[in-house]
Structures are given as structure tokens and as C-alpha cells.
Design a protein around this motif. Sequence first.
Motif, PDB file in Angstrom:
ATOM      1  N   MET A   1       0.823  -1.199   0.000  1.00 26.56           N
ATOM      2  CA  MET A   1       0.000   0.000   0.000  1.00 26.56           C
ATOM      3  C   MET A   1       0.868   1.265   0.000  1.00 26.56           C
ATOM      4  O   MET A   1       0.602   2.222  -0.744  1.00 26.56           O
ATOM      5  CB  MET A   1      -0.915   0.016   1.223  1.00 26.56           C
ATOM      6  CG  MET A   1      -1.811   1.239   1.346  1.00 26.56           C
ATOM      7  SD  MET A   1      -2.744   1.226   2.895  1.00 26.56           S
ATOM      8  CE  MET A   1      -1.409   1.406   4.106  1.00 26.56           C
ATOM      9  N   LEU A   2       1.934   1.261   0.813  1.00 25.70           N
ATOM     10  CA  LEU A   2       2.839   2.413   0.855  1.00 25.70           C
ATOM     11  C   LEU A   2       3.531   2.614  -0.488  1.00 25.70           C
ATOM     12  O   LEU A   2       3.606   3.728  -1.002  1.00 25.70           O
ATOM     13  CB  LEU A   2       3.877   2.225   1.959  1.00 25.70           C
ATOM     14  CG  LEU A   2       3.389   2.350   3.401  1.00 25.70           C
ATOM     15  CD1 LEU A   2       4.472   1.904   4.370  1.00 25.70           C
ATOM     16  CD2 LEU A   2       2.954   3.780   3.705  1.00 25.70           C
ATOM     17  N   MET A   3       4.032   1.532  -1.066  1.00 25.04           N
ATOM     18  CA  MET A   3       4.756   1.646  -2.324  1.00 25.04           C
ATOM     19  C   MET A   3       3.841   2.113  -3.463  1.00 25.04           C
ATOM     20  O   MET A   3       4.273   2.860  -4.349  1.00 25.04           O
ATOM     21  CB  MET A   3       5.415   0.321  -2.685  1.00 25.04           C
ATOM     22  CG  MET A   3       6.561  -0.083  -1.769  1.00 25.04           C
ATOM     23  SD  MET A   3       7.812   1.216  -1.555  1.00 25.04           S
ATOM     24  CE  MET A   3       8.396   1.388  -3.230  1.00 25.04           C
ATOM     25  N   GLU A   4       2.592   1.701  -3.439  1.00 27.95           N
ATOM     26  CA  GLU A   4       1.650   2.174  -4.450  1.00 27.95           C
ATOM     27  C   GLU A   4       1.518   3.690  -4.392  1.00 27.95           C
ATOM     28  O   GLU A   4       1.426   4.358  -5.424  1.00 27.95           O
ATOM     29  CB  GLU A   4       0.288   1.521  -4.242  1.00 27.95           C
ATOM     30  CG  GLU A   4       0.224   0.075  -4.696  1.00 27.95           C
ATOM     31  CD  GLU A   4      -1.140  -0.548  -4.437  1.00 27.95           C
ATOM     32  OE1 GLU A   4      -2.005   0.141  -3.831  1.00 27.95           O
ATOM     33  OE2 GLU A   4      -1.342  -1.713  -4.819  1.00 27.95           O
ATOM     34  N   THR A   5       1.523   4.233  -3.175  1.00 27.29           N
ATOM     35  CA  THR A   5       1.431   5.686  -3.007  1.00 27.29           C
ATOM     36  C   THR A   5       2.712   6.363  -3.483  1.00 27.29           C
ATOM     37  O   THR A   5       2.676   7.337  -4.242  1.00 27.29           O
ATOM     38  CB  THR A   5       1.168   6.037  -1.532  1.00 27.29           C
ATOM     39  OG1 THR A   5      -0.046   5.418  -1.112  1.00 27.29           O
ATOM     40  CG2 THR A   5       1.057   7.546  -1.348  1.00 27.29           C
ATOM     41  N   TYR A   6       3.888   5.861  -3.047  1.00 27.28           N
ATOM     42  CA  TYR A   6       5.157   6.484  -3.416  1.00 27.28           C
ATOM     43  C   TYR A   6       5.388   6.477  -4.927  1.00 27.28           C
ATOM     44  O   TYR A   6       6.046   7.365  -5.467  1.00 27.28           O
ATOM     45  CB  TYR A   6       6.328   5.756  -2.732  1.00 27.28           C
ATOM     46  CG  TYR A   6       6.284   5.744  -1.234  1.00 27.28           C
ATOM     47  CD1 TYR A   6       5.757   6.808  -0.509  1.00 27.28           C
ATOM     48  CD2 TYR A   6       6.773   4.643  -0.521  1.00 27.28           C
ATOM     49  CE1 TYR A   6       5.719   6.781   0.883  1.00 27.28           C
ATOM     50  CE2 TYR A   6       6.750   4.621   0.863  1.00 27.28           C
ATOM     51  CZ  TYR A   6       6.210   5.684   1.563  1.00 27.28           C
ATOM     52  OH  TYR A   6       6.178   5.653   2.925  1.00 27.28           O
ATOM     53  N   LYS A   7       4.852   5.468  -5.605  1.00 27.55           N
ATOM     54  CA  LYS A   7       5.098   5.314  -7.038  1.00 27.55           C
ATOM     55  C   LYS A   7       4.085   6.045  -7.916  1.00 27.55           C
ATOM     56  O   LYS A   7       4.218   6.033  -9.142  1.00 27.55           O
ATOM     57  CB  LYS A   7       5.122   3.821  -7.395  1.00 27.55           C
ATOM     58  CG  LYS A   7       6.329   3.103  -6.805  1.00 27.55           C
ATOM     59  CD  LYS A   7       6.397   1.644  -7.224  1.00 27.55           C
ATOM     60  CE  LYS A   7       7.651   0.978  -6.662  1.00 27.55           C
ATOM     61  NZ  LYS A   7       7.773  -0.440  -7.087  1.00 27.55           N
ATOM     62  N   LEU A   8       3.104   6.689  -7.296  1.00 23.40           N
ATOM     63  CA  LEU A   8       2.160   7.464  -8.091  1.00 23.40           C
ATOM     64  C   LEU A   8       2.890   8.592  -8.821  1.00 23.40           C
ATOM     65  O   LEU A   8       3.731   9.284  -8.222  1.00 23.40           O
ATOM     66  CB  LEU A   8       1.076   8.075  -7.194  1.00 23.40           C
ATOM     67  CG  LEU A   8       0.020   7.126  -6.632  1.00 23.40           C
ATOM     68  CD1 LEU A   8      -0.793   7.835  -5.555  1.00 23.40           C
ATOM     69  CD2 LEU A   8      -0.892   6.618  -7.741  1.00 23.40           C
ATOM     70  N   PRO A   9       2.582   8.831 -10.083  1.00 21.94           N
ATOM     71  CA  PRO A   9       3.229   9.942 -10.803  1.00 21.94           C
ATOM     72  C   PRO A   9       2.884  11.302 -10.223  1.00 21.94           C
ATOM     73  O   PRO A   9       3.614  12.270 -10.438  1.00 21.94           O
ATOM     74  CB  PRO A   9       2.713   9.791 -12.237  1.00 21.94           C
ATOM     75  CG  PRO A   9       1.493   8.947 -12.131  1.00 21.94           C
ATOM     76  CD  PRO A   9       1.690   8.049 -10.964  1.00 21.94           C
ATOM     77  N   THR A  10       1.786  11.366  -9.462  1.00 23.94           N
ATOM     78  CA  THR A  10       1.365  12.642  -8.864  1.00 23.94           C
ATOM     79  C   THR A  10       1.979  12.874  -7.490  1.00 23.94           C
ATOM     80  O   THR A  10       1.764  13.932  -6.890  1.00 23.94           O
ATOM     81  CB  THR A  10      -0.171  12.680  -8.729  1.00 23.94           C
ATOM     82  OG1 THR A  10      -0.600  11.546  -7.944  1.00 23.94           O
ATOM     83  CG2 THR A  10      -0.841  12.642 -10.091  1.00 23.94           C
ATOM     84  N   PHE A  11       2.735  11.905  -6.970  1.00 21.87           N
ATOM     85  CA  PHE A  11       3.336  12.027  -5.637  1.00 21.87           C
ATOM     86  C   PHE A  11       4.400  13.117  -5.667  1.00 21.87           C
ATOM     87  O   PHE A  11       5.378  13.026  -6.394  1.00 21.87           O
ATOM     88  CB  PHE A  11       3.958  10.700  -5.215  1.00 21.87           C
ATOM     89  CG  PHE A  11       4.484  10.687  -3.804  1.00 21.87           C
ATOM     90  CD1 PHE A  11       3.663  10.336  -2.752  1.00 21.87           C
ATOM     91  CD2 PHE A  11       5.807  11.014  -3.540  1.00 21.87           C
ATOM     92  CE1 PHE A  11       4.148  10.306  -1.451  1.00 21.87           C
ATOM     93  CE2 PHE A  11       6.304  10.995  -2.249  1.00 21.87           C
ATOM     94  CZ  PHE A  11       5.463  10.641  -1.202  1.00 21.87           C
TER      95      PHE A  11
END
Length: 302
Positions: A225-235
Motif C-alpha cells: 500500500m505504501l509503495m503504491e502511493t510512493y510510485k504514483l506519478p502525482t506524488f
Amino acid sequence: MQNSEITEKNIVNKLASNIHHYDDEPMYQLLITNNWCSSEILINDMLVFKNFQEPLAGPTVDINNYIFKSGVQTVTIRMYPVGKYKDEDIKTFIAGTGMSVTVNEYDEKSEKDNEIIKYTTPIKEERDEYGQLQFEAIGKTYYEARFTFNATIPYKVEGFENARDLREWDAAILHKKLLQEYNKVKAIYQNKDYDNIARTSYDGLKNEVISKYQTREYIDEVWEMLMETYKLPTFEMQPIENYKMVFFADGKLVALMQDSKDPRVRGNSSLWAKFNRGEGIETLFCNSYFYIPKGATEFKIY
């Protein structure tokens, strides 16, 4: 170079290798009733709960990962006026302001569930003109209380007894050194350096999964779940600004915290990001602390 053996790919296995299970696995919780105030609660001088948005709240908070050894644990309650809420601006405590905090222990294995201690903010002896009870600190802008309880834990985690008391440092030197570390960590997230994100996250996650007797499946789910957030292009990491230097753990930990009355960010780290999953802007606060082991001069992150 902290946790240099940890990578994005092996962190789940490394964390899972630290987990042990016991005949008794006590879980300690705070059962909180928050009435007409903003508040913070600390366990052993580490922030475990903050509420600056809901004047009426009743959460339950797990606290095992702030209990580093068996024995006496200290609970600190800090209360502030509600401030702006709907069409009102409540600048001081009102008659109905109050909090109760219950420390509860339960064990799923043995089915034990018992209340250890309950603290309730005091009220005045006399009632108001309408016959209502009144908070003892009515009309004031700050209230603090402390109490203790005993905990017995089977696990072993590393606390901060062997860390330096950073309150003894020159404040200007410490601030400069700490800001440099924050900018390093900010760059790690912004540059999507996933191995170093894993390394800086490892110690805090390790204590949490050990103290809560977690499963490998849980760790895998959380990390994914954390990695999905960090890898978002909008992060996108936000500027480190409008902060204050705050000590925790009796001076053993230090952080740059938001210096704002805005309830959306108050009580959080100055290290934070915005992102959009397609449903609007969300925020993620990287609530990391820094410490220096005795005999060392460089920061480690927790």
C-alpha cells in the motif's frame, strides 16, 4: 548508510524475520473520549494521538509500539480550545470541555480484557447558573495532565535509553544539522529512491510489527500500500517550511513539526507530500524522528 542491507524488495522478509509469538500477547490501547477541545496524547513522551479537527471524538488507539520495556509507562494529555468550528470561534475552554482516557489491556489468545486505569479531567465543585457541570479549566487556553500505568510485555524492542539528550545541544547547531537531514530524506522520496525509502522506514516498522505480533501477510499488505502511493506519478514532496523544532522521548528524539494552527496539518511533520489517485488531492505525512546514539555524532532516523 543506516540499514544498508535493506532494499525495497527484501524489506518484507526482513521485517517478518523479527516477528515472534508468545503464549500471552497483551495489546495495550487507549480508549479516548474527546469533548469540545483539540488534543494530543503522548505515551512515554511520544505522540500517539492528535485531534485538531473533531471537537467530539471517541477513538481507540493501539500503543504497544510506544512501550519499549515492561514497567511504568507515562501518559501525557494536552488539551487546547476547539478554535474555529462551523460558525463559531471557540477560543477558550467551555463548560462542556473534557476528556477521558482509559488504558485497556486485551489478549486475543487468552481472551483477557481488562481496564487498567481511567483518567477523567476534573470538574468544578459548583455548577453553572443552568445547573450544568463545568470543566475545571473553563476559560483557559491550555490544560495538561499526566498519569502512569504498568505494562508487562513479552517482546523485546530497542528504545532510546542509549541515545543522547539532544536538549543539551546548542539549538542553532542542532537545527541546522536537522534541517540538512530533512532535506536529504525529502530528496529520497522526491527522487523515488525506493531502496533508501525502505532503509529509512525500517526501524520504525520493525518495532511496530514486533510489538503488535503481526503476520507476514499484514506486513506485505502495508508495504504494498505504501509503495503504491510512493510510485504514483502525482506524488510530490512539499516545501519544508513553517515548522518548529520539537523534542520527544525526553529529549532523545527531535523532529521538525508543522508550526500552524491549520487543523489539517497541525501536529504533523514538516516532511509531507501531496498526491492524487484520481479522486482528489490527498496528503501523506512522513512522521519520522531523529536521534543520535551515545558516542556518535550523526543522526539516525526512526
